[in-house]
Design an enzyme around this catalytic site. Structure first.
Site, mmCIF file in Angstrom:
data_model
loop_
_atom_site.group_PDB
_atom_site.id
_atom_site.type_symbol
_atom_site.label_atom_id
_atom_site.label_comp_id
_atom_site.label_asym_id
_atom_site.label_seq_id
_atom_site.Cartn_x
_atom_site.Cartn_y
_atom_site.Cartn_z
ATOM 1 N N GLY A 148 0.757 -1.182 -0.016
ATOM 2 C CA GLY A 148 0.148 0.099 -0.099
ATOM 3 C C GLY A 148 0.931 1.230 -0.243
ATOM 4 O O GLY A 148 2.125 1.146 0.628
ATOM 5 N N CYS A 149 0.421 2.273 -0.611
ATOM 6 C CA CYS A 149 1.157 3.465 -0.665
ATOM 7 C C CYS A 149 1.312 4.124 0.672
ATOM 8 O O CYS A 149 2.422 4.523 1.102
ATOM 9 C CB CYS A 149 0.781 4.486 -1.689
ATOM 10 N N ASN A 150 0.344 4.341 1.240
ATOM 11 C CA ASN A 150 0.529 4.627 2.775
ATOM 12 C C ASN A 150 1.312 3.839 3.465
ATOM 13 O O ASN A 150 2.385 4.320 4.517
ATOM 14 C CB ASN A 150 -0.982 4.777 3.469
#
Lengths: 342, 342, 342, 342
Positions: A148-150
């Site tokens: 996930g980018c977060n």
């Protein structure tokens, strides 16, 4: 030596970003682009900014001749991704950009994503794609699960601290500001310019964001005990970039040292001089991640701030970095574009 | 073969853009960076987004050892630029990004810029830097004058039409929307985020913008008679990009054919299918220019729309394209980055 | 004396803007809010920014007791609007914000909107809602047709010039920059923040925008002959505001005089000193329209620039101004909010 | 009964916002506008959006006839403010929007602002201007000190919790996202559109922001012991709005109850249903503050989010609310404008 690449899910933002990066890659060649809802169209219809590239028209993913493909990037929505990937021939290496193979525990997957996983055996095969921490496994993997980018941003700030034992594991708060492209090219009211520009709001408040599954899995594995952080993302009126502000407890010099030690040989992670903090403006459009450490006025409290571009280092750039490893290309190939500022 | 490059005026936006592009250039190496007001500082202080590059600290332009330099980009404000360039050794090739050598007639320069030119002889030596139309002269030149970014955009839309004689030369209206980076890194109230975001306005209304000097010079030279257009720029709330909407009179098929013919072999100029028009979103961060032609409902009226990135194709990308020609490198070297969308 | 107001189509942007303006109106009270797709919900669900107001929940338009309503604002999409309005009791005054009653000629309506009009007799009854030019008819009307927001902006710049005969009617070019709220709260890919911010593009190029029907109708009626202008709108990355840049032929002093004369007693239209031009920043959130005139460097060419807020003066503010006239309230009631800058 | 108002410092953003609000105030009349650097100019030169108002030209503050003034808003930079205010006649009531009279302890003032206070006796006279918590004192005051805009936002989220004793006072983390107008109309590189749009960054990291002086003073006074919070502001690419995300420890129902109890009769503070959180979009341009409470997945951890417009509720709106109290006008006069969305 050149390699042949396919992209499934080429009509979304991470698909476009993969194509942008591959456009200047010295040894990877795009042989097929799939997007079932837009099959039959030239890429320029879907992404006019890629008009100058001489690329094949979009097809359905079923139409690709996988015997000609060395590696396939899969940029589909979660759930669809596992269904498609489970049908691809085993001869093809895969970098999946969806959430489907990030969590190793089927129960955790079901808890966060609301559906039972339909390709459980592949779930355990998949290697978690945070390059700097899984480099060897990724080099040997057939299936790599993009993070996930977060989750990537938070882990760049926190993994070395958990690993080095320099922070209190029960007192981690992660506050994020996210650009809107992380939500994808989806037609939702809150993603309209008129609704999103000129202001900001928190979302998934109360530590309910799905990327917590990744934090839980990774931090607990490193620490050898359960680690549960608090995490609040905010949606900001900008397209690219994630800024993670982490509140931790420990000695700020030890925190800084742990980060410097973890990243000193990394080509894409820059630890700033103590007291400086990064800006998403300064990593935009690039595969770089900047991290800074500041001592709070309260003794024993430390703030760690990390910035990256969610579409590049947080997603498609990470995917390409992993593909380079999987295919034996130089790890940085196609990824050294400088950030685009202003 | 590798070449050694210096940049004078490295602390402004066009300087930063040059460095961004040169960062992936296969054969040019930055040997010196000058910015007199910031001399002594590392580049990362001035442009944190370039922190990952291993580049020399900023110096004053007087400190550069020009005997080691093949080509110097000069990204200074006009007037300062002519003063500095006139003092550089003749052995160094120069691409000037200021306005100082764009106009060949000293009287025209003085009319538009308000001061007498202090290096008149170099003014006549300089080659106008619109690559596609001065390619041979640029290849042989010692001093190339980068064009105005608005002037470049308008000329891409209009030059082939003037040259082909397919439009009425007395009825040309050029309406522009410009991103704010074209105004440079200058501390002016109207460039503040709080003043500029969320709206738009025209400026230099009444055809008083300095880039008209370039339009007058170039269009008149091509046509062999005086050509004076109307030109209104607008300042829009975006950082990069110029959109030129040109209102002309002629046959739309002939207009399209003239553009197609002029640009068919050009690597960076794309003429869209008839009826389609470009967006600045789709050239952002790249050296590409997109042009479209539409027939108006009124017979004999044609609209030509061109889009480019003012910092790249409109300025630093153009400069690098010219430098490639001047040093015998492939013309597209360092310039094939795809646009950054979204 | 107080009046009872209903709004049909309260869940769109023009509906929200009506409520915002009515919130401080001294004598109008909102008695019913209809939005069929959101019926049953409190307004705060749909528009959290109106949470503090004590307003009725949303209902379907069929549920409103029209015997209690003096005037109904209808903010529905075109085509739906004519179907609903034709079923409302004749006792209710109506201000329609859709396109359905703007064009008096059924053939023109069908040409621009693609469907036959289903309430032709009401089409001829309706008064065109450009307040400053139809004030007396509006005061007596039962049904007023709000103008297109682009059409309003262009007419404020051009109507007095057509009426005064001070410009060449065959040489009018109107170039517009429009904020995105004019496109409504619709889920379209090009209206997403990630697609629309950071750049601009033209649309409906070639004089194909539907608001041309209004320009044709109105300018021809004033001139007593066919008048057909060229008109190109652009979509800019801002939420509110339209800037119209009109290129006309005539004497600039006569042009300025015609505008000054037309607007000298108008409470909401400000003609700027000669040579100054307006900005959408300076009318944002208000019912004011600013207009400026500049002489071009070419003799006989004049530029007129007008700015207004499409949601206020271009739509809901206009609608309220008309409702004030229709109900005998002071024309400026609820409309004197100053622009919101920055 | 009408009152006469002067504004000193009328050329900045808080000055403009005061004028915007006063434009529709039923009983306050602006009699003088001072801005020493722009004295002699009409207001329309400095703020074209206020062109339609019939207001006096700008003068120097020394030129104002204070015998005709009931209340003076002082919107000067800190330090300048104390110098000017100490020279104003004692007959004039004053609402100061600077930082100069917020801190009661001269040592604290000097610590945070770096200079000794030159009007120490007035410092102790001044009433802290957070209306909802100092209403009675403000009604009787001659000099009211407007709060910091960040300080206001944080206090709306936290004061009732500190007062009710429902949170752990040693574990308060306040994370803020601030719009750029809070930085004023100052010519700084980081406030340029090209530098600030399209991304975000933290600043004053490590709890070094000056508004901490206010938090320390106020929370400690309420608690009767030293309270020191952590506080990190971020600069976001939007003009108006502050979003405060507070991480606290306690029971979420008790937290919500404390907020509901504190604000139930307040006209401008809305506590959202449990689990909902606010957005700055929904308070923009208004005097409203929205607050929401969410239980974290970790037991005993609670997130409180507050949103307001820094120029209105955080500054000029607060100032007007206080002025209403000081002059005996209805507290909400001139302040009931609905937020401007979109």
């Amino acid at each position: 030596m050149s390699h042949s690449i396919a992209i499934i899910g080429a009509s979304g933002y991470t698909g476009a970003e993969l194509i942008r990066l591959l456009a200047t890659h010295p040894s990877f060649e795009i042989k097929a682009l799939a997007a079932n809802s837009k099959a039959g169209q030239p890429l320029a219809n879907v992404f006019p900014h890629l008009r100058h590239l001489d690329l094949p028209d979009l097809v359905t993913w079923e139409k690709i001749d996988y015997s000609q493909i060395d590696l396939c990037f899969c940029a589909l929505p979660h759930k669809t991704s596992q269904e498609v990937i489970s049908k691809l021939p085993k001869s093809v290496k895969i970098v999946d950009l969806s959430a489907d193979f990030r969590l190793r525990d089927p129960a955790e997957y079901e808890k966060w994503y609301g559906n039972a996983h339909s390709a459980v055996e592949m779930q355990s095969e998949a290697v978690y794609g945070l390059t700097e921490f899984y480099r060897d496994e990724i080099s040997q993997a057939r299936l790599v699960a993009g993070t996930g980018c977060n989750a990537a941003t938070g882990q760049y700030a926190l993994r070395p601290l958990v690993a080095a034992g320099v922070i209190d594991l029960d007192e981690i708060i992660l506050d994020l500001q996210c650009g809107v492209s992380g939500a994808g090219r989806s037609l939702k009211e809150n993603l309209l310019h008129a609704e999103l520009s000129e202001g900001t709001n928190a979302y998934a408040v109360g530590s309910t964001h799905r990327h917590l599954g990744e934090f839980d899995q990774e931090f607990s594995a490193i620490a050898g005990r359960d680690v549960k952080i608090q995490f609040t993302p905010h949606l900001g009126p900008f397209n690219r970039g994630i800024l993670a502000t982490a509140y931790v407890r420990g000695d700020s010099d030890a925190v800084l040292a742990a980060l410097q030690s973890a990243y000193e040989d990394e080509p894409f992670v820059e630890v700033l001089p103590k007291g400086e903090t990064p800006s998403t403006h300064h990593v935009r459009g690039s595969n770089y991640c900047h991290i800074g450490v500041v001592q709070d006025r309260l003794p024993g409290r430390v703030i760690v701030v990390a910035a990256l571009d969610n579409l590049t280092k947080g997603s498609s750039g990470q995917a390409l970095q992993n593909a380079n490893l999987m295919l034996g290309a130089p790890e940085t190939a196609g990824l050294t574009l400088a950030p685009c500022f202003p």
